[in-house]
Design a protein around this motif. Structure first.
Motif, mmCIF file in Angstrom:
data_model
loop_
_atom_site.group_PDB
_atom_site.id
_atom_site.type_symbol
_atom_site.label_atom_id
_atom_site.label_comp_id
_atom_site.label_asym_id
_atom_site.label_seq_id
_atom_site.Cartn_x
_atom_site.Cartn_y
_atom_site.Cartn_z
ATOM 1 N N ARG A 77 -73.460 59.319 5.197
ATOM 2 C CA ARG A 77 -73.172 60.304 6.249
ATOM 3 C C ARG A 77 -74.132 60.109 7.421
ATOM 4 O O ARG A 77 -75.315 59.828 7.231
ATOM 5 C CB ARG A 77 -73.332 61.723 5.703
ATOM 6 N N LEU A 78 -73.621 60.293 8.603
ATOM 7 C CA LEU A 78 -74.434 60.242 9.817
ATOM 8 C C LEU A 78 -73.928 61.296 10.784
ATOM 9 O O LEU A 78 -72.719 61.518 10.879
ATOM 10 C CB LEU A 78 -74.340 58.864 10.494
ATOM 11 N N GLY A 79 -74.868 61.917 11.503
ATOM 12 C CA GLY A 79 -74.392 62.909 12.452
ATOM 13 C C GLY A 79 -75.516 63.647 13.139
ATOM 14 O O GLY A 79 -76.624 63.128 13.265
ATOM 15 N N VAL A 80 -75.204 64.861 13.563
ATOM 16 C CA VAL A 80 -76.185 65.643 14.323
ATOM 17 C C VAL A 80 -76.847 66.672 13.424
ATOM 18 O O VAL A 80 -76.262 67.158 12.455
ATOM 19 C CB VAL A 80 -75.544 66.353 15.535
ATOM 20 N N GLY A 94 -72.888 73.761 1.460
ATOM 21 C CA GLY A 94 -72.127 72.997 2.443
ATOM 22 C C GLY A 94 -70.646 72.967 2.140
ATOM 23 O O GLY A 94 -70.191 73.356 1.048
ATOM 24 N N ILE A 95 -69.911 72.526 3.115
ATOM 25 C CA ILE A 95 -68.471 72.358 2.971
ATOM 26 C C ILE A 95 -68.077 71.083 3.703
ATOM 27 O O ILE A 95 -68.700 70.725 4.707
ATOM 28 C CB ILE A 95 -67.699 73.599 3.510
ATOM 29 N N ALA A 96 -67.063 70.409 3.180
ATOM 30 C CA ALA A 96 -66.630 69.170 3.819
ATOM 31 C C ALA A 96 -65.111 69.132 3.855
ATOM 32 O O ALA A 96 -64.427 69.901 3.159
ATOM 33 C CB ALA A 96 -67.165 67.970 3.050
ATOM 34 N N PHE A 97 -64.611 68.264 4.685
ATOM 35 C CA PHE A 97 -63.169 68.080 4.787
ATOM 36 C C PHE A 97 -62.909 66.578 4.804
ATOM 37 O O PHE A 97 -63.382 65.871 5.697
ATOM 38 C CB PHE A 97 -62.651 68.730 6.072
ATOM 39 N N PHE A 98 -62.195 66.088 3.776
ATOM 40 C CA PHE A 98 -61.971 64.643 3.642
ATOM 41 C C PHE A 98 -60.482 64.309 3.687
ATOM 42 O O PHE A 98 -59.642 65.063 3.165
ATOM 43 C CB PHE A 98 -62.533 64.146 2.302
ATOM 44 N N TRP A 99 -60.211 63.192 4.259
ATOM 45 C CA TRP A 99 -58.870 62.603 4.183
ATOM 46 C C TRP A 99 -58.931 61.460 3.176
ATOM 47 O O TRP A 99 -59.773 60.572 3.293
ATOM 48 C CB TRP A 99 -58.445 62.070 5.555
ATOM 49 N N ILE A 100 -58.060 61.532 2.189
ATOM 50 C CA ILE A 100 -58.063 60.505 1.147
ATOM 51 C C ILE A 100 -57.285 59.307 1.688
ATOM 52 O O ILE A 100 -56.055 59.341 1.792
ATOM 53 C CB ILE A 100 -57.409 61.031 -0.150
ATOM 54 N N ASN A 119 -68.665 66.653 7.280
ATOM 55 C CA ASN A 119 -69.419 67.404 6.293
ATOM 56 C C ASN A 119 -70.372 68.344 7.031
ATOM 57 O O ASN A 119 -71.161 67.899 7.870
ATOM 58 C CB ASN A 119 -70.189 66.356 5.463
ATOM 59 N N ALA A 120 -70.271 69.619 6.767
ATOM 60 C CA ALA A 120 -71.177 70.588 7.405
ATOM 61 C C ALA A 120 -72.041 71.231 6.332
ATOM 62 O O ALA A 120 -71.533 71.702 5.309
ATOM 63 C CB ALA A 120 -70.387 71.647 8.150
ATOM 64 N N VAL A 169 -74.088 68.505 10.837
ATOM 65 C CA VAL A 169 -72.668 68.155 10.867
ATOM 66 C C VAL A 169 -72.599 66.636 10.892
ATOM 67 O O VAL A 169 -72.953 66.012 11.901
ATOM 68 C CB VAL A 169 -71.968 68.773 12.101
ATOM 69 N N PHE A 170 -72.181 66.076 9.762
ATOM 70 C CA PHE A 170 -72.204 64.624 9.604
ATOM 71 C C PHE A 170 -70.789 64.080 9.398
ATOM 72 O O PHE A 170 -69.972 64.705 8.719
ATOM 73 C CB PHE A 170 -73.031 64.226 8.374
ATOM 74 N N LEU A 171 -70.522 62.916 9.958
ATOM 75 C CA LEU A 171 -69.311 62.165 9.612
ATOM 76 C C LEU A 171 -69.599 61.435 8.307
ATOM 77 O O LEU A 171 -70.697 60.894 8.121
ATOM 78 C CB LEU A 171 -68.971 61.166 10.718
ATOM 79 N N SER A 172 -68.604 61.421 7.421
ATOM 80 C CA SER A 172 -68.858 60.898 6.074
ATOM 81 C C SER A 172 -67.830 59.858 5.676
ATOM 82 O O SER A 172 -66.653 59.966 6.025
ATOM 83 C CB SER A 172 -68.804 62.027 5.044
#
Lengths: 207, 400
Positions: A55-58, A159-165, A175-176, A199-202
């Motif tokens: 994960r990388l982000g702000v 935390g909570i995340a939202f993924f597209w499989i 991912n927040a 808030v990271f892109l995963s």
């Protein structure tokens, strides 16, 4: 004779289509069990499956909470960060992971605050194919470094995340996570709980 | 089976890490990093070079209208001063003073209302090396360029250290002079002599005895007005020199020579006591004597994460309406406050900028002797520029 040949051609076409569909990564084995809407979807993962994510982000400093209690400004800039996570499925929808990360932000004099968390994380994954929403709770320690000072803080991070499989191996999402770093000082009035939001892109890989 | 092992591994590793590290949570200091950052203030950075190493700061002009000169190889002069108290700010001339040809200034004092500097030429002849004087008017402005002092005691020699002693008969200019290099490569390359002058023009040797020289360079000198003693500091001992008779006594605390402990600075108090003398050591100690060097009391050793803090400077900072504060400058660790019982506290500076990690060569305290005029303290660093603090109930530093 003709009809038998037609039947063979139809069978061959049907086989080709079946092979082609099964070869499509996102809609191959992952889609099994979805043919009948009445049937419950087959589980995507099994206990023992493992997953690695990067994960990388702000990294957004929110506020400090003193034990007075009072809320004070962090005096930090918006920062950045990232993490590596490795874990295993305990059940079809619950994972236990270890996480190593790092995040940073700058003080008013552009001194850098570095925080390196080392956490254990439990995730409950809700799947709405082709999406999944993991809700997590992580706890552990963070190594905090600032100029020549350092500390080891206790960290709790829901935390909570939202993924597209994307396919059976890869998922991508955002991912927040809300960070609470407790820093106990020798002087009680200086103790603080640092509250941060990342808030990271995963990218997640299962194997 | 393999799956079970993998799951166990996945479980055990993070839990073990938590057990080991979570139990040892804590910190190497007695404060909260978040608290410090919360209170960090933007450093009011003036126009001097923040990376420069400074040698001295001096004040000329009057108490009400001071003019500062700072030596950092070149010499910089304050152009204007505005505000008062902790709001006081100094603007520095963007141009450095004109120095003797191709030379750098390594020592600077104000003596007799004029400016004296030790200059080291880097291109010109050795004969150009030595002590220089520039005349200054009552307002603190230079009225002449630097001209070489021609006394043979200082002309043509390196003058690495200058000091003005407040002797009862009037101020004296003290100069440590490094004599010429020996032609014998096995000998110490320099020998050293300490000279004294009442007029800034003619010098007489005060230490060691006339006709002899020192093989070790004195690190600092301070004068104790109450007793009339000069305290001359060397790496391994102090010399207490009577300013009138020039009789000498070797004194000093017992040093831990196994750990290469050396003395680094000596300071005679005038505010908290007339008899107290402090010496700082490279091995994390502050020593104090109140009986002219017969017995010494040591502080506890200052360490940060088990690393010893070398102390290289010391100063008393008066605070009108408050209490006098003693500061011990450290090499690479900013400074500590020192109380009467020699308790050392690393000062929790709210700027947390470079001062905290700098080497403070010395402090210059401009005590203008009244609450209205105030007191200005400069921390003179070897690596992170010049820092200024206006005495008040709190200590806040500004980077010049």
């Amino acid at each position: 004779m003709v009809s038998r040949m037609k039947c063979k051609r139809l069978l061959a076409v049907a086989c080709l289509i079946a092979v082609s569909i099964s070869a499509l990564p996102a809609f191959g084995e992952d889609a099994k069990g979805n043919a009948g809407k009445e049937e419950a979807p087959a589980p995507l993962y099994a206990p023992g499956d493992q997953a690695i994510s990067i994960r990388l982000g702000v990294f957004w400093p929110l506020f400090y909470l003193s034990f007075t209690p009072a809320v004070t400004a962090t005096n930090l800039t918006l920062g950045g960060g990232g993490a590596l996570q490795w874990g295993a499925y305990l059940t079809e929808s619950i994972t236990l992971s270890g996480e190593l990360g790092g995040n940073f932000a700058y003080s008013p004099n552009w001194n850098i605050l570095l925080q390196l968390p080392m956490l254990a994380k439990v995730e409950k994954i809700f799947t709405f194919y082709p999406f999944e929403i993991p809700i997590s709770l992580a706890a552990g320690v963070s190594f905090v470094k600032y100029e020549d000072l350092w500390a080891v803080d206790m960290t709790v991070k829901p935390g909570i995340a939202f993924f597209w499989i994307y396919n059976s191996s890869w998922s991508f999402g955002v991912n927040a996570e809300y960070w609470m770093n407790t820093q106990i000082s020798g002087t009680a009035d200086q103790s603080r709980v640092g509250n941060f939001l990342s808030v990271f892109l995963s990218a997640l890989y299962r194997f | 089976m393999k799956t079970a092992i993998r799951v166990r591994t996945a479980l055990i590793l993070p839990l073990a890490a938590l057990l080991v590290l979570g139990c040892s949570s804590g910190s190497s200091y007695n404060g909260s990093i978040y608290y410090y950052i919360e209170n960090e203030e933007v450093v009011n950075d003036s126009s001097l070079d923040n990376e420069a190493g400074f040698f001295n700061v001096v004040r000329l002009g009057t108490a009400a209208s001071p003019v500062y000169y700072a030596a950092c190889g070149q010499i910089r002069k304050s152009a204007s001063i505005s505000g008062s108290g902790t709001s006081r700010s100094i603007t520095w001339d963007t141009e450095e003073l004109e120095l003797p040809t191709a030379s750098i200034c390594t020592a600077l004092v104000a003596f007799g209302g004029n400016l004296y500097g030790g200059f080291l030429p880097y291109q010109t002849l050795q004969s150009d090396m030595g002590l220089y004087k520039a005349t200054v008017d009552a307002g603190g402005t230079l009225t002449s360029g630097f001209t070489q002092v021609t006394d043979s005691a200082v002309k043509g020699y390196q003058v690495p250290y200058l000091y003005v002693s407040p002797e009862s008969g009037g101020d004296r200019l003290i100069a440590i002079v490094a004599k010429e290099a020996s032609t014998d490569s096995t000998s110490t390359p320099y020998s050293y002599v300490i000279y004294r002058s009442g007029d800034g023009a003619s010098f007489s040797q005060i230490y060691p005895a006339t006709g002899t020289t020192l093989t070790a360079c004195p690190k600092s000198i301070t004068y104790q007005a109450y007793t009339g003693y000069y305290w001359i500091l060397f790496d391994d001992h102090l010399v207490r020199l009577d300013g009138s008779t020039l009789s000498e006594v070797s004194v000093g605390p017992t040093l831990d020579t196994d750990n290469y402990e050396e003395l680094r600075s000596v300071y005679c108090c005038t505010l908290t006591s007339q008899t107290l003398v402090y010496a700082t050591s490279s091995y994390g100690y502050i020593y104090k004597t109140a009986d002219y060097g017969s017995t010494w009391t040591a502080s506890s050793q200052a360490t940060i994460s088990s690393v010893v803090v070398p102390f290289i400077s010391f100063a008393e900072i008066p605070s009108y309406g408050g209490t006098t504060t003693c500061l011990a400058g450290a090499e690479g660790y900013g400074y500590y406050t020192v109380d009467d019982s020699l308790a050392l506290v690393r000062y929790a500076d709210t700027t947390y900028a470079d001062l905290r990690a700098s080497a403070i060569r010395s402090f210059y305290v401009d005590d203008r002797s009244s609450a209205s005029n105030g007191t200005t303290t400069f921390a003179i660093t070897t690596d992170y520029g010049l820092w200024r603090m206006e005495a008040d109930s709190s200590i806040v530093w500004n980077q010049e």
